[in-house]
Design a protein around this motif. Structure first.
Motif, PDB file in Angstrom:
ATOM      1  N   GLU A 186      45.298 -41.948  51.171  1.00 35.99           N
ATOM      2  CA  GLU A 186      46.376 -42.384  52.036  1.00 35.99           C
ATOM      3  C   GLU A 186      47.464 -43.078  51.230  1.00 35.99           C
ATOM      4  O   GLU A 186      47.221 -43.642  50.164  1.00 35.99           O
ATOM      5  N   ALA A 187      48.661 -43.029  51.773  1.00 32.49           N
ATOM      6  CA  ALA A 187      49.801 -43.663  51.126  1.00 32.49           C
ATOM      7  C   ALA A 187      49.729 -45.168  51.290  1.00 32.49           C
ATOM      8  O   ALA A 187      49.296 -45.679  52.334  1.00 32.49           O
ATOM      9  N   VAL A 188      50.162 -45.880  50.267  1.00 33.62           N
ATOM     10  CA  VAL A 188      50.201 -47.343  50.308  1.00 33.62           C
ATOM     11  C   VAL A 188      51.642 -47.838  50.237  1.00 33.62           C
ATOM     12  O   VAL A 188      52.091 -48.580  51.111  1.00 33.62           O
ATOM     13  N   ALA A 189      52.363 -47.422  49.201  1.00 34.50           N
ATOM     14  CA  ALA A 189      53.736 -47.894  49.025  1.00 34.50           C
ATOM     15  C   ALA A 189      54.458 -46.961  48.077  1.00 34.50           C
ATOM     16  O   ALA A 189      53.827 -46.243  47.297  1.00 34.50           O
ATOM     17  N   CYS A 190      55.785 -46.978  48.147  1.00 35.08           N
ATOM     18  CA  CYS A 190      56.571 -46.192  47.196  1.00 35.08           C
ATOM     19  C   CYS A 190      57.892 -46.893  46.937  1.00 35.08           C
ATOM     20  O   CYS A 190      58.310 -47.776  47.705  1.00 35.08           O
ATOM     21  N   ILE A 191      58.549 -46.467  45.848  1.00 33.69           N
ATOM     22  CA  ILE A 191      59.812 -47.085  45.443  1.00 33.69           C
ATOM     23  C   ILE A 191      60.680 -46.012  44.805  1.00 33.69           C
ATOM     24  O   ILE A 191      60.188 -45.155  44.066  1.00 33.69           O
ATOM     25  N   ASN A 192      61.968 -46.039  45.127  1.00 30.42           N
ATOM     26  CA  ASN A 192      62.846 -45.039  44.521  1.00 30.42           C
ATOM     27  C   ASN A 192      63.171 -45.426  43.076  1.00 30.42           C
ATOM     28  O   ASN A 192      62.804 -46.508  42.608  1.00 30.42           O
ATOM     29  N   LYS A 193      63.870 -44.544  42.380  1.00 36.17           N
ATOM     30  CA  LYS A 193      64.027 -44.749  40.942  1.00 36.17           C
ATOM     31  C   LYS A 193      64.892 -45.950  40.611  1.00 36.17           C
ATOM     32  O   LYS A 193      64.720 -46.582  39.569  1.00 36.17           O
ATOM     33  N   SER A 194      65.824 -46.286  41.506  1.00 38.34           N
ATOM     34  CA  SER A 194      66.675 -47.455  41.249  1.00 38.34           C
ATOM     35  C   SER A 194      66.000 -48.749  41.676  1.00 38.34           C
ATOM     36  O   SER A 194      66.451 -49.830  41.300  1.00 38.34           O
ATOM     37  N   GLY A 195      64.958 -48.642  42.475  1.00 40.38           N
ATOM     38  CA  GLY A 195      64.241 -49.823  42.926  1.00 40.38           C
ATOM     39  C   GLY A 195      64.799 -50.487  44.157  1.00 40.38           C
ATOM     40  O   GLY A 195      64.279 -51.517  44.591  1.00 40.38           O
ATOM     41  N   VAL A 196      65.839 -49.888  44.753  1.00 38.07           N
ATOM     42  CA  VAL A 196      66.465 -50.547  45.902  1.00 38.07           C
ATOM     43  C   VAL A 196      65.791 -50.197  47.228  1.00 38.07           C
ATOM     44  O   VAL A 196      66.017 -50.858  48.233  1.00 38.07           O
ATOM     45  N   LEU A 197      64.995 -49.138  47.215  1.00 37.02           N
ATOM     46  CA  LEU A 197      64.313 -48.713  48.438  1.00 37.02           C
ATOM     47  C   LEU A 197      62.810 -48.774  48.230  1.00 37.02           C
ATOM     48  O   LEU A 197      62.275 -48.189  47.294  1.00 37.02           O
ATOM     49  N   THR A 198      62.131 -49.508  49.093  1.00 35.22           N
ATOM     50  CA  THR A 198      60.670 -49.557  49.076  1.00 35.22           C
ATOM     51  C   THR A 198      60.153 -49.255  50.479  1.00 35.22           C
ATOM     52  O   THR A 198      60.757 -49.662  51.475  1.00 35.22           O
ATOM     53  N   LEU A 199      59.055 -48.543  50.534  1.00 32.09           N
ATOM     54  CA  LEU A 199      58.425 -48.186  51.806  1.00 32.09           C
ATOM     55  C   LEU A 199      56.951 -48.552  51.733  1.00 32.09           C
ATOM     56  O   LEU A 199      56.327 -48.419  50.666  1.00 32.09           O
ATOM     57  N   TYR A 200      56.406 -48.983  52.873  1.00 26.01           N
ATOM     58  CA  TYR A 200      55.018 -49.434  52.900  1.00 26.01           C
ATOM     59  C   TYR A 200      54.280 -48.850  54.090  1.00 26.01           C
ATOM     60  O   TYR A 200      54.855 -48.653  55.167  1.00 26.01           O
ATOM     61  N   ALA A 201      52.988 -48.624  53.888  1.00 23.73           N
ATOM     62  CA  ALA A 201      52.133 -48.289  55.017  1.00 23.73           C
ATOM     63  C   ALA A 201      51.991 -49.516  55.909  1.00 23.73           C
ATOM     64  O   ALA A 201      52.020 -50.656  55.424  1.00 23.73           O
ATOM     65  N   ASP A 202      51.834 -49.293  57.192  1.00 27.84           N
ATOM     66  CA  ASP A 202      51.705 -50.406  58.128  1.00 27.84           C
ATOM     67  C   ASP A 202      50.539 -51.324  57.767  1.00 27.84           C
ATOM     68  O   ASP A 202      50.615 -52.542  57.951  1.00 27.84           O
ATOM     69  N   SER A 203      49.487 -50.745  57.224  1.00 27.52           N
ATOM     70  CA  SER A 203      48.268 -51.510  56.935  1.00 27.52           C
ATOM     71  C   SER A 203      48.452 -52.523  55.809  1.00 27.52           C
ATOM     72  O   SER A 203      47.648 -53.452  55.677  1.00 27.52           O
ATOM     73  N   VAL A 204      49.496 -52.351  54.993  1.00 27.07           N
ATOM     74  CA  VAL A 204      49.694 -53.256  53.853  1.00 27.07           C
ATOM     75  C   VAL A 204      51.012 -54.007  53.937  1.00 27.07           C
ATOM     76  O   VAL A 204      51.284 -54.882  53.106  1.00 27.07           O
TER      77      VAL A 204
END
Length: 125
Positions: free
Chosen positions: A44-62
């Motif tokens: 399952e997905a946990v988190a991700c970040i774009n190459k510039s670092g300005v966008l981060t996304l998280y799973a609801d569980s974390v």
């Protein structure tokens, strides 16, 4: 090549910081993600970040407990994990996707094409 480190055994409520280092290429062209797989479960997905670092996304569980960050100068991506719970126990994988012409990222396994070998995180008293 992606290499994860920082896993281990931690008590509930504790913290760990995972690192993902890339060799052979510069990290600044890549969107990065963290995924995990618990025994008997799908990855399952946990988190991700774009190459510039300005966008981060998280799973609801974390959300609110984990923080993804990157240091392109050190060619490393981090996952700071706090308030850990037994259900966070899993093998954690780092993933990368080459994005030379966009600054996009998607919190989905299908988006990423390069994967590390994983590092075990165990949350237990």
């Amino acid at each position: 090549q992606l290499v994860e480190s920082g896993g281990g055994l931690v008590q509930p409520g504790g913290s760990l910081r995972l690192s993902c280092a890339q060799s052979g290429d510069t990290l600044r062209h890549y969107a990065m993600g963290w995924f995990r797989q618990a025994p008997g479960k799908e990855r399952e997905a946990v988190a991700c970040i774009n190459k510039s670092g300005v966008l981060t996304l998280y799973a609801d569980s974390v959300q609110g407990r984990f923080t993804i960050s990157r240091n392109n100068a050190e060619n490393t991506v981090y996952l700071q994990m706090s308030s850990l719970k037994p259900e966070d126990t899993a093998v954690y994988y780092c993933a990368a996707e080459f994005t030379p012409t966009s600054d996009y990222v998607l919190l989905a396994e299908r988006y990423f094409n390069s994967w590390g070998q994983g590092t075990q995180v165990t949350v237990s008293s």
